[in-house]
Design a protein around this motif. Structure first.
Motif, PDB file in Angstrom:
ATOM      1  N   HIS A 522      67.929  42.485  94.868  1.00 41.28           N
ATOM      2  CA  HIS A 522      67.865  42.392  96.531  1.00 41.28           C
ATOM      3  C   HIS A 522      67.627  40.842  97.058  1.00 41.28           C
ATOM      4  CE1 HIS A 522      68.552  46.649  96.802  1.00 41.28           C
ATOM      5  NE2 HIS A 522      67.376  46.749  96.293  1.00 41.28           N
ATOM      6  N   MET A 523      67.786  40.024  95.921  1.00 37.75           N
ATOM      7  CA  MET A 523      67.572  38.545  96.244  1.00 37.75           C
ATOM      8  C   MET A 523      68.371  37.562  95.565  1.00 37.75           C
ATOM      9  SD  MET A 523      63.785  37.895  94.755  1.00 37.75           S
ATOM     10  CE  MET A 523      63.560  36.242  95.026  1.00 37.75           C
ATOM     11  N   GLY A 524      68.368  36.283  96.070  1.00 38.58           N
ATOM     12  CA  GLY A 524      69.112  35.112  95.333  1.00 38.58           C
ATOM     13  C   GLY A 524      70.854  35.202  95.492  1.00 38.58           C
ATOM     14  N   PRO A 525      71.191  34.703  94.404  1.00 39.90           N
ATOM     15  CA  PRO A 525      72.788  34.726  94.232  1.00 39.90           C
ATOM     16  C   PRO A 525      73.561  35.936  94.663  1.00 39.90           C
ATOM     17  CG  PRO A 525      71.910  33.183  92.647  1.00 39.90           C
ATOM     18  CD  PRO A 525      70.604  34.215  93.184  1.00 39.90           C
ATOM     19  N   ALA A 526      72.850  37.145  93.825  1.00 40.80           N
ATOM     20  CA  ALA A 526      73.576  38.498  93.994  1.00 40.80           C
ATOM     21  C   ALA A 526      73.440  38.948  95.340  1.00 40.80           C
ATOM     22  CB  ALA A 526      72.587  39.263  92.918  1.00 40.80           C
ATOM     23  N   PHE A 527      72.444  38.773  96.066  1.00 48.82           N
ATOM     24  CA  PHE A 527      72.254  39.153  97.469  1.00 48.82           C
ATOM     25  C   PHE A 527      73.305  38.438  98.451  1.00 48.82           C
ATOM     26  CE2 PHE A 527      70.651  38.541 101.827  1.00 48.82           C
ATOM     27  CZ  PHE A 527      70.430  39.979 102.242  1.00 48.82           C
ATOM     28  N   GLN A 528      73.306  36.911  98.162  1.00 47.49           N
ATOM     29  CA  GLN A 528      74.139  36.116  99.227  1.00 47.49           C
ATOM     30  C   GLN A 528      75.548  36.483  98.878  1.00 47.49           C
ATOM     31  OE1 GLN A 528      72.990  32.038  99.342  1.00 47.49           O
ATOM     32  NE2 GLN A 528      70.932  32.399  99.525  1.00 47.49           N
ATOM     33  N   GLN A 529      75.920  36.651  97.546  1.00 49.67           N
ATOM     34  CA  GLN A 529      77.417  36.659  97.191  1.00 49.67           C
ATOM     35  C   GLN A 529      77.690  38.165  97.814  1.00 49.67           C
ATOM     36  OE1 GLN A 529      79.186  34.704  95.451  1.00 49.67           O
ATOM     37  NE2 GLN A 529      81.055  35.810  95.721  1.00 49.67           N
ATOM     38  N   ARG A 530      76.751  39.304  98.164  1.00 50.16           N
ATOM     39  CA  ARG A 530      77.339  40.481  98.692  1.00 50.16           C
ATOM     40  C   ARG A 530      77.278  40.485 100.079  1.00 50.16           C
ATOM     41  NH1 ARG A 530      75.479  46.417  96.656  1.00 50.16           N
ATOM     42  NH2 ARG A 530      76.903  47.737  98.023  1.00 50.16           N
ATOM     43  N   TRP A 531      76.182  39.896 100.879  1.00 46.37           N
ATOM     44  CA  TRP A 531      75.741  39.962 102.143  1.00 46.37           C
ATOM     45  C   TRP A 531      76.184  39.019 103.076  1.00 46.37           C
ATOM     46  CZ3 TRP A 531      75.631  44.844 103.369  1.00 46.37           C
ATOM     47  CH2 TRP A 531      75.121  45.897 102.492  1.00 46.37           C
ATOM     48  N   PHE A 532      76.112  37.679 102.381  1.00 42.11           N
ATOM     49  CA  PHE A 532      76.319  36.496 103.322  1.00 42.11           C
ATOM     50  C   PHE A 532      77.604  36.723 104.302  1.00 42.11           C
ATOM     51  CE2 PHE A 532      77.888  32.442 104.355  1.00 42.11           C
ATOM     52  CZ  PHE A 532      76.682  31.829 104.921  1.00 42.11           C
ATOM     53  N   GLY A 533      77.524  36.388 105.374  1.00 41.49           N
ATOM     54  CA  GLY A 533      78.493  36.499 106.413  1.00 41.49           C
ATOM     55  C   GLY A 533      78.678  37.704 107.130  1.00 41.49           C
ATOM     56  N   ARG A 534      78.110  38.647 106.476  1.00 35.67           N
ATOM     57  CA  ARG A 534      78.295  40.311 107.080  1.00 35.67           C
ATOM     58  C   ARG A 534      77.192  40.412 108.141  1.00 35.67           C
ATOM     59  NH1 ARG A 534      79.029  44.042 101.750  1.00 35.67           N
ATOM     60  NH2 ARG A 534      79.570  45.501 103.335  1.00 35.67           N
ATOM     61  N   SER A 535      77.322  41.677 109.112  1.00 34.79           N
ATOM     62  CA  SER A 535      76.396  41.615 110.147  1.00 34.79           C
ATOM     63  C   SER A 535      75.210  42.393 109.532  1.00 34.79           C
ATOM     64  CB  SER A 535      77.003  42.762 110.902  1.00 34.79           C
ATOM     65  OG  SER A 535      77.335  43.971 110.633  1.00 34.79           O
ATOM     66  N   LEU A 536      74.167  42.433 110.125  1.00 30.15           N
ATOM     67  CA  LEU A 536      72.719  42.751 109.887  1.00 30.15           C
ATOM     68  C   LEU A 536      72.880  44.516 109.661  1.00 30.15           C
ATOM     69  CD1 LEU A 536      69.910  42.206 108.983  1.00 30.15           C
ATOM     70  CD2 LEU A 536      69.321  42.286 111.402  1.00 30.15           C
ATOM     71  N   ALA A 537      73.905  45.053 110.537  1.00 30.65           N
ATOM     72  CA  ALA A 537      73.841  46.337 110.849  1.00 30.65           C
ATOM     73  C   ALA A 537      74.433  46.959 109.458  1.00 30.65           C
ATOM     74  CB  ALA A 537      74.925  46.865 111.951  1.00 30.65           C
TER      75      ALA A 537
END
Length: 617
Positions: A522-537
Motif C-alpha cells: 500500500h505504498m511506494g511505486p505500486a500504490f502510485q501506479q494504481r491510485w495516482f490521479g484517482r479520487s479519494l472515494a
C-alpha cells in the motif's frame, strides 16, 4: 488557431515511428505473426503495447544563460514500442538500459515538444541526459534538484524496480539562442496515455516560477504572455463558451422573443450584461462561494431561470419588468460563466483583469451574434409563417419542456450533496456582513442602471420594487463563501486528514489487516501506479469493501477512515488540520496526488500563493 509548423525530426526517428505505426495497425488487426515476418522484428506481449489509462507528464522549462532547457519526467510504461532490457521478474536491467532510454526520450518526448520565441521555431531539442528514476525520489520539487539528479550517478545496477513502475527523466536543450518574442510551448504528448495530464513549470533567471496544468493537447501556450496574447485567447474562449452553452442561448431567446423592438431590447440586454459581468468578475477574483454544492446549485438555477422565462412568455410577458428579471437571472448566469473561466485563468500570466475583461467581451460578442441571427429569423417566421403570439407560445413551450428536464436532472445531482448549516459564531457574523455589503453594492449598481435606462427611455421603471427585488436576489446569489465540511481541496497533497487519524489508522491496520496485508503493498511505486490521479472515494471504497482480507467490510466507518489516513501518510501525503470524512461527495472531489504540493506551492493562478493543480477532472 493556426496549426503548428511541422516538428523537425531525424530520419531515424521518422522511420522508427513509421515502423511503430505499421506494427500497431497490424497487431490490432490480429496479425502478430505477420508483423514479425514482414518487419523482421521480435514479437512482444500484447500487454506491453497497451496504452496506459492515466499518465502524468511533469516538465520544468527554464531560460538559462540565453539558452532554453527543459527537464521532463514521464512514466516508463508510457514509452511503448521500445524494447527495454529486463532481468528476472520483469525488473528493469539498469546496467543495459541506457540506449533504450535514449531512444524512448527521443521518440516519445523530444519529438513531441515544439518551442517558439515569437514566431520563430527553435528547432529540435538535443537530448543531453536521460535517467531511470524511482517515482518517490522527489527530485522534481525544483529545477535545481531535478538537474542535480540528472547530472549525478545513475541508479545502481542492483536496483530492483519493475519496468512499468520506473520513471524516465530527460534533460533537453535547444542549441539555438533565444530570439526576441514571447516564449511559447506546443506539447504533443496526449498520445502517451488515454488521459494525459501535463504539469509544466516555467522559470527564468531570478524570477518566480509559473505552473500550468492541462489535459491532453492544449495547442500553443505562451509561457509568459503579454497582455494582447491573454486578451485574444480569452476573447476566443468567451465566444466558444457562450456558443457552446445551449442553456445560455435558450435563456437569451426566451428573454427577447416577445421583445424585438430595438429600444426595450437594448435595455434588457444591457441589464443582463451588467449583471453577469458582476458575478463573473466576483467569482474569478475569489469572491464566490466555494462550497461543493454551489456549482450544481447554479446549474439548477440556470435551468430554472429558463423555465421561468418560458412560462412567463406562455402566460403573457410583463415587459415593464423584464429588464429586472434579466438583471436578477444575469447574476446567476455569471456564476455559470465563471465555471468555464476559473480553471483557464492560469493561462493569463500576470494579466488577470485583462483576461477577465476579454472573456466577458467574448461572451458579449457571442451573445450579440446570437441576437443578430435569431431576431431576423424570428421576425420572418412571425410575419410570414405563424402569427407572433402563436410563434412565441410554441417556441416557449418547446424551450420550457427541455429546460424542465435539465432542471430535474440537475436537481437530482444537487441532492447528492450534503448541506451543513454553519455554526453560529463570529466567523458566521463576518460572512453575513460580507453578504449584506455585497447585496447593497449590487443593489446600488441596479439602482444606478435603472436611472440610466429610464433617462434614455429604454425601459419603464418602478424603482422601489426594483431595489427590493435586486437586494434580495443579490443576497441569495452571493451566498456565504464558507460552509464547513463542504469545501474540499483538490488534492491529498494539501492535507485532508489529521495526524491523530493516521496514528489511529496504524493501530487498526496493525491489529486487523497486518496478518494478510503488509504496508509494502500500500505504498511506494505500486500504490502510485494504481491510485495516482484517482479520487479519494475510490480508495475508500476499495479499502472498506475488501479489507481486512479475512473479514471484508467488518470494521466501522471511522476505522476505515483512519486506515485511509494511514495509507495516505505512508505515501508521503501530509496531514492537515481538518479531519478526513467518509462523505462520498466530499471524497469524490479530492484527487490522490502526492506531487501537487511541490507543484502548487506558491505557483497558483496569477502567481498568487495557493495550492493548485486539471486540472484534471
Amino acid at each position: 488557431m493556426l496549426p503548428p509548423p511541422p516538428v523537425q525530426r531525424t530520419a531515424g526517428v521518422f522511420v522508427n515511428r513509421l515502423v511503430v505505426a505499421v506494427r500497431r495497425i497490424l497487431s490490432h488487426a490480429g496479425f502478430p505473426l505477420l508483423v514479425g515476418l514482414l518487419l523482421g522484428l521480435p514479437l512482444r506481449v500484447a500487454a506491453a503495447h497497451e496504452v496506459p489509462s492515466r499518465v502524468l507528464v511533469t516538465a520544468i522549462v527554464r531560460v538559462d544563460g540565453g539558452l532554453l532547457r527543459a527537464i521532463v519526467r514521464v512514466p516508463l510504461n508510457a514509452m511503448r514500442d521500445v524494447d527495454f532490457p529486463l532481468r528476472g521478474g520483469g525488473l528493469l536491467d539498469m546496467a543495459q538500459a541506457d540506449s533504450a532510454l535514449h531512444d524512448a526520450a527521443q521518440l516519445w518526448i523530444a519529438s513531441g515538444l515544439v518551442m517558439r520565441a515569437g514566431d520563430t521555431v527553435l528547432g529540435a531539442p538535443r537530448v543531453l541526459r536521460v535517467r531511470a528514476s524511482l517515482p518517490t525520489d522527489g527530485a522534481f520539487v525544483s529545477y535545481a534538484a531535478a538537474l542535480a539528479q540528472l547530472n549525478g550517478a545513475p541508479l545502481p545496477p542492483t536496483t530492483d524496480i519493475p519496468a512499468p513502475q520506473a520513471m524516465l527523466d530527460v534533460l533537453l536543450e535547444w542549441p539555438t539562442p533565444l530570439a526576441a518574442g514571447t516564449l511559447s510551448a506546443d506539447p504533443q504528448w496526449a498520445h502517451l496515455g488515454v488521459e494525459t495530464t501535463t504539469v509544466l513549470r516555467f522559470t527564468t533567471d531570478g524570477s518566480t516560477e509559473r505552473a500550468l496544468t492541462w489535459l491532453g493537447t492544449p495547442g500553443p501556450v505562451q509561457l509568459d504572455p503579454r497582455w494582447w496574447h491573454a486578451a485574444w485567447r480569452f476573447v476566443r474562449w468567451g465566444v466558444t463558451h457562450m456558443l457552446g452553452g445551449i442553456d445560455h442561448i435558450l435563456f437569451v431567446l426566451c428573454l427577447v422573443a416577445p421583445v424585438r423592438q430595438l429600444r426595450p431590447l437594448v435595455g434588457i440586454v444591457t441589464a443582463f450584461t451588467v449583471a453577469h459581468s458582476i458575478t463573473l468578475g466576483a467569482s474569478a477574483l475569489g469572491y464566490a462561494p466555494t462550497a461543493l454544492w454551489f456549482p450544481p446549485l447554479v446549474e439548477v438555477l440556470i435551468a430554472a431561470s429558463i423555465v421561468y422565462m418560458a412560462l412567463e412568455n406562455l402566460v403573457g410577458a410583463t415587459l415593464h419588468r423584464r429588464w429586472m428579471m434579466a438583471f436578477a437571472f444575469g447574476l446567476i448566469h455569471g456564476f455559470g460563466f465563471s465555471g468555464a473561466l476559473r480553471d483557464t485563468l492560469q493561462f493569463a500570466g500576470n494579466h488577470l483583469l485583462v483576461a477577465l475583461a476579454a472573456f466577458n467581451i467574448g461572451v458579449e460578442l457571442a451573445q450579440l451574434g446570437v441576437l443578430v441571427v435569431a431576431l431576423p429569423v424570428l421576425n420572418v417566421v412571425f410575419s410570414r409563417i405563424v402569427p407572433e403570439r402563436t410563434g412565441v407560445l410554441v417556441l416557449s413551450a418547446l424551450i420550457a419542456h427541455e429546460a424542465w428536464h435539465w432542471m430535474t436532472s440537475r436537481f437530482e445531482t444537487l441532492r447528492e450533496y450534503r448541506f451543513s448549516w454553519p455554526v453560529l459564531d463570529a466567523a458566521l457574523a463576518v460572512v453575513v456582513i460580507r453578504v449584506a455589503m455585497a447585496g447593497i453594492a449590487v443593489g446600488a449598481v441596479a439602482w444606478g442602471l435603472s436611472l440610466v435606462l429610464a433617462r434614455w427611455s429604454l425601459v419603464p421603471i418602478r424603482r422601489s420594487a426594483t431595489l427590493a427585488l435586486l437586494l434580495a436576489g443579490s443576497s441569495i446569489a452571493l451566498a456565504p463563501r464558507d460552509v464547513r465540511a463542504q469545501v474540499a481541496p483538490r488534492s491529498t497533497a494539501v492535507g485532508v486528514y489529521t495526524a491523530e487519524q493516521a496514528t489511529k489508522g496504524r493501530e487498526v491496520f496493525n491489529g486487523a489487516c497486518l496478518g494478510c496485508h503488509t504496508t509494502a503493498t500500500h505504498m511506494g511505486p505500486a500504490f502510485q501506479q494504481r491510485w495516482f490521479g484517482r479520487s479519494l472515494a475510490e480508495l475508500f471504497d476499495y479499502v472498506s469493501n475488501l479489507m481486512p482480507k479475512a473479514a471484508p467490510a467488518s470494521l466501522s466507518e471511522d476505522e476505515y477512515v483512519w486506515v485511509v489516513a494511514y495509507i495516505l501518510r505512508l505515501n508521503g501525503m501530509p496531514p492537515g488540520r481538518a479531519e478526513l470524512t467518509a462523505d462520498p461527495t466530499w471524497m469524490r472531489a479530492v484527487r490522490i496526488d502526492s506531487l501537487a504540493a511541490s507543484v502548487g506551492r506558491g505557483h497558483s493562478i496569477g502567481n498568487r500563493s495557493s495550492p493548485s493543480v486539471h486540472g484534471v477532472r
